[in-house]
Design an enzyme around this catalytic site. Structure first.
Site, PDB file in Angstrom:
ATOM      1  N   LYS A 188      55.616 103.121 -12.482  1.00 34.15           N
ATOM      2  CA  LYS A 188      56.511 102.545 -13.503  1.00 34.15           C
ATOM      3  C   LYS A 188      56.589 101.036 -13.285  1.00 34.15           C
ATOM      4  CE  LYS A 188      60.253 101.366 -14.752  1.00 34.15           C
ATOM      5  NZ  LYS A 188      60.396 100.024 -15.376  1.00 34.15           N
TER       6      LYS A 188
ATOM      7  N   GLU B 241      61.185  98.128  -0.732  1.00 35.79           N
ATOM      8  CA  GLU B 241      60.855  96.732  -0.413  1.00 35.79           C
ATOM      9  C   GLU B 241      61.769  95.886  -1.278  1.00 35.79           C
ATOM     10  OE1 GLU B 241      58.893  95.900   1.895  1.00 35.79           O
ATOM     11  OE2 GLU B 241      57.415  97.492   2.125  1.00 35.79           O
TER      12      GLU B 241
ATOM     13  N   CYS C 239      59.393  87.604  -2.918  1.00 35.50           N
ATOM     14  CA  CYS C 239      60.396  88.124  -1.979  1.00 35.50           C
ATOM     15  C   CYS C 239      60.265  87.477  -0.612  1.00 35.50           C
ATOM     16  CB  CYS C 239      60.267  89.633  -1.876  1.00 35.50           C
ATOM     17  SG  CYS C 239      58.593  90.124  -1.454  1.00 35.50           S
TER      18      CYS C 239
ATOM     19  N   GLU D 255      69.657  85.352  -3.001  1.00 35.87           N
ATOM     20  CA  GLU D 255      68.259  85.206  -3.413  1.00 35.87           C
ATOM     21  C   GLU D 255      68.234  84.641  -4.842  1.00 35.87           C
ATOM     22  OE1 GLU D 255      65.934  88.769  -4.290  1.00 35.87           O
ATOM     23  OE2 GLU D 255      64.261  87.919  -3.162  1.00 35.87           O
TER      24      GLU D 255
HETATM   25  P1  NAD Z   1      64.362  94.898 -10.347  1.00 34.06           P
HETATM   26  O1  NAD Z   1      65.072  95.581  -9.240  1.00 34.06           O
HETATM   27  O2  NAD Z   1      65.167  94.417 -11.493  1.00 34.06           O
HETATM   28  O3  NAD Z   1      63.275  95.884 -10.983  1.00 34.06           O
HETATM   29  C1  NAD Z   1      62.246  96.453 -10.213  1.00 34.06           C
HETATM   30  C2  NAD Z   1      61.782  97.723 -10.892  1.00 34.06           C
HETATM   31  O4  NAD Z   1      62.841  98.662 -10.896  1.00 34.06           O
HETATM   32  C3  NAD Z   1      61.361  97.543 -12.342  1.00 34.06           C
HETATM   33  O5  NAD Z   1      60.267  98.378 -12.628  1.00 34.06           O
HETATM   34  C4  NAD Z   1      62.598  98.007 -13.079  1.00 34.06           C
HETATM   35  O6  NAD Z   1      62.314  98.435 -14.393  1.00 34.06           O
HETATM   36  C5  NAD Z   1      63.065  99.145 -12.194  1.00 34.06           C
HETATM   37  N1  NAD Z   1      64.490  99.476 -12.305  1.00 34.06           N
HETATM   38  C6  NAD Z   1      65.519  98.679 -12.658  1.00 34.06           C
HETATM   39  N2  NAD Z   1      66.687  99.372 -12.655  1.00 34.06           N
HETATM   40  C7  NAD Z   1      66.375 100.641 -12.266  1.00 34.06           C
HETATM   41  C8  NAD Z   1      67.144 101.823 -12.060  1.00 34.06           C
HETATM   42  N3  NAD Z   1      68.466 101.854 -12.254  1.00 34.06           N
HETATM   43  N4  NAD Z   1      66.504 102.937 -11.660  1.00 34.06           N
HETATM   44  C9  NAD Z   1      65.166 102.927 -11.448  1.00 34.06           C
HETATM   45  N5  NAD Z   1      64.387 101.850 -11.645  1.00 34.06           N
HETATM   46  C10 NAD Z   1      64.987 100.711 -12.042  1.00 34.06           C
HETATM   47  O7  NAD Z   1      63.507  93.763  -9.649  1.00 34.06           O
HETATM   48  P2  NAD Z   1      62.635  92.642 -10.376  1.00 34.06           P
HETATM   49  O8  NAD Z   1      63.605  91.691 -11.004  1.00 34.06           O
HETATM   50  O9  NAD Z   1      61.595  93.291 -11.210  1.00 34.06           O
HETATM   51  O10 NAD Z   1      61.901  91.981  -9.133  1.00 34.06           O
HETATM   52  C11 NAD Z   1      62.470  90.989  -8.358  1.00 34.06           C
HETATM   53  C12 NAD Z   1      63.041  91.530  -7.073  1.00 34.06           C
HETATM   54  O11 NAD Z   1      62.039  92.247  -6.363  1.00 34.06           O
HETATM   55  C13 NAD Z   1      63.505  90.466  -6.114  1.00 34.06           C
HETATM   56  O12 NAD Z   1      64.746  90.812  -5.571  1.00 34.06           O
HETATM   57  C14 NAD Z   1      62.433  90.451  -5.026  1.00 34.06           C
HETATM   58  O13 NAD Z   1      62.849  89.961  -3.780  1.00 34.06           O
HETATM   59  C15 NAD Z   1      62.037  91.868  -4.997  1.00 34.06           C
HETATM   60  N6  NAD Z   1      60.700  92.014  -4.422  1.00 34.06           N
HETATM   61  C16 NAD Z   1      60.600  92.502  -3.153  1.00 34.06           C
HETATM   62  C17 NAD Z   1      59.360  92.638  -2.558  1.00 34.06           C
HETATM   63  C18 NAD Z   1      59.236  93.179  -1.167  1.00 34.06           C
HETATM   64  O14 NAD Z   1      58.154  93.614  -0.827  1.00 34.06           O
HETATM   65  N7  NAD Z   1      60.274  93.208  -0.368  1.00 34.06           N
HETATM   66  C19 NAD Z   1      58.211  92.270  -3.250  1.00 34.06           C
HETATM   67  C20 NAD Z   1      58.346  91.773  -4.545  1.00 34.06           C
HETATM   68  C21 NAD Z   1      59.617  91.663  -5.117  1.00 34.06           C
END
Ligand code: NAD
Length: 489
Positions: free
Chosen positions: A182, A257, A291, A392
């Site tokens: 997804k 992550e 991240c 962040e």
């Molecule tokens: P996000 O949490 O908004 O979304 C990530 C994914 O989760 C998307 O596919 C989104 O549609 C889905 N999602 C959102 N709400 C959900 C729910 N209630 N249930 C299930 N799925 C849901 O994150 P983002 O804005 O897409 O990405 C940025 C974040 O990701 C930052 O906080 C960054 O630090 C983190 N990140 C972490 C790593 C790591 O490896 N630690 C790597 C890349 C990004």
């Protein structure tokens, strides 16, 4: 493929369920936008719970079907074919990613290549995953089996869409699971293309499914579904917490992550020129939407003025521009909303009394006026109780804080709920190693900004996550361990 035909090819994107390219059950769609110029580049299916349910059924049928008879070597060979296909389609994938995320095309090419390497690594790993024999105290033979979990849900963010997908698909498939990927709703295009390439590589229908749609509906339905045995998630910490709650219904395995606020610790005895030349890329690459972004610079007080001057001069050289231009080093943010978030944090930093010494506003003129751009931004005189240092931002903003000695540097670096990444710069390797041992984070580098390697574990301490991706460690996230005792008396 020319840019024009590619644009036509992504006009009406389809999800992949059970080997078929399909629309959402209710035929709703959403627009996919190029954030660097605001243009709609595709329409994607607005998947929801009904579509997730279809995908779970397809993945369950595949798991119980011919896929279960595939040898580990055959899974590996098919992953290698996928790796080869990614290499063949590297330019196409890079163009898609660049236009969908707003990231520079040169960086996107490197990311597409990295995807092929991840699949290649797990192609080789598939038949090197095995159990143990254990000398138990009863007379008999005790051994373990490493078995796939079943249907696994892979939920990925928008900052490195195809890389995050490959980090999960590679080990999940190598270990023999079936998958439902997804992507984030801002950035579904490369995930859908990877799903097509997986079919072309020869994965049976239902082994790789791709669902597009909002996190709150499609993502939540996947995280809660009783037919899914595991969720691997990358995204915000708050979303990770919600996923843990949703996954609790059938006690799914969960790996996370999450966010970071990584320290870049520079001692006065470091090669300061090298630190300054390389470090802007550790926080402004991908427009800071990383991240592992080293968004907190801790500098030994005696070198503060020199480091600030060198770092600012190096930052001025970062080429911000049109992502399609080969020379561009920093493109646009992923969305207007993300730019507003960055603008809000810059205002907060000023209000908190941090000293804005560079950037702090969007660039203007062509091509900047049409997209979600922001100038690399440096705050000096920051403190660890400021919101720009605690939270962040996920944009091109860095805060500089002086420290007095080694113990002070460790204390400040650990003064955060996150623990993902970080760098330490010093010519005294003993000191650098002492600090590395004390910093509570999963992925560190010494005298280098690079701490991500396909072959090495990646993941966070504290609120940065659960589990380790990449390397052989990732296979543990996608297997159950079964212990079998044979009575030999
Ligand atoms: P996000 O949490 O908004 O979304 C990530 C994914 O989760 C998307 O596919 C989104 O549609 C889905 N999602 C959102 N709400 C959900 C729910 N209630 N249930 C299930 N799925 C849901 O994150 P983002 O804005 O897409 O990405 C940025 C974040 O990701 C930052 O906080 C960054 O630090 C983190 N990140 C972490 C790593 C790591 O490896 N630690 C790597 C890349 C990004």
């Amino acid at each position: 493929m020319t840019t024009d035909t590619r644009a036509a090819a992504v006009q009406d994107a389809k999800m992949i369920i059970g080997g078929e390219q399909v629309d959402a059950a209710d035929e709703q769609t959403f627009d996919v936008v190029n954030p660097a110029n605001g243009e709609v580049i595709a329409r994607a299916p607005l998947g929801g719970p009904e579509d997730v349910d279809r995908a779970v059924k397809a993945a369950q049928a595949a798991f119980e079907g011919p896929w279960s008879t595939w040898s580990a070597s055959k899974r590996g060979r098919t992953l290698q074919k996928l790796s080869n296909l990614v290499k063949e389609h590297m330019e196409e994938l890079a163009q898609l990613e660049s236009r969908n995320v707003g990231k520079p095309i040169t960086g996107a090419r490197g990311e597409a290549f990295a995807v092929s390497l991840v699949f290649e690594y797990y192609a080789g790993a598939a038949n090197k995953l095995f159990g143990e024999t254990i000398p138990v105290s009863k007379p008999g033979l005790d051994f373990t089996l490493r078995e796939p979990i079943g249907v696994v849900g892979l939920i990925v963010p928008w900052n490195f869409p195809m890389n995050m997908a490959s980090w999960k698909l590679g080990p999940a498939l190598a270990a023999g699971n079936t998958t439902i990927l997804k992507p984030a709703s801002y950035t579904p295009l490369t995930a859908l293309r990877l799903g097509e390439l997986a079919l072309e590589a020869g994965f049976p229908p239902g082994v790789v499914n791709v669902i597009t749609g909002p996190g709150g509906t499609a993502g939540a339905a996947l995280a809660a579904h009783g037919g899914v045995g595991k969720i691997a998630f990358t995204g915000e910490t708050t979303t990770g917490q919600e996923i843990m709650r949703l996954a609790s219904g059938n006690v799914k395995k969960v790996s996370l992550e999450l966010g970071g606020k990584s320290p870049n610790i520079v001692f006065a005895d470091a090669d300061l020129e090298r630190f300054a030349a390389e470090s802007p890329y550790s926080v402004f690459d991908n427009a800071g939407q990383d991240c592992t972004a080293r968004s907190r610079i801790f500098v030994e007080a005696s070198a503060h003025d020199q480091v600030v001057e060198l770092f600012t001069e190096a930052t001025k050289k970062v080429v911000v521009g049109d992502p399609a231009d080969d020379k561009t080093e920093m493109g646009s943010l992923v969305s207007e909303r993300q730019r507003e978030r960055v603008a809000d944090y810059v205002a907060i930093g000023r209000g908190e009394g941090a000293e804005l010494i560079y950037g702090g506003e969007p660039p203007s003129g062509d091509p900047f006026d049409a997209g979600a751009y922001w100038t690399p931004t440096i705050f000096d005189g920051a403190r660890t109780d400021m919101r720009i240092v605690c939270e962040e931002i996920f944009g091109p903003v860095v805060a500089i804080i002086p420290f007095s000695d080694e113990a002070d540097a460790i204390r400040l670096a650990n003064d955060t709920p996150y623990g993902l990444s970080g760098s330490i710069w010093s010519r005294d390797i003993g000191k650098a190693l002492r600090v590395a041992k004390e910093v509570k984070a999963g992925v560190l580098s010494i005298n280098s900004n690079t701490s991500v390697h396909t072959e090495a574990p990646f993941g966070g301490y504290k609120m940065s996550g659960i589990g380790r991706e990449l390397g052989m460690h990732a296979l543990e996230l996608y297997t159950e361990v079964k212990n079998v005792f044979v009575d030999l008396t």
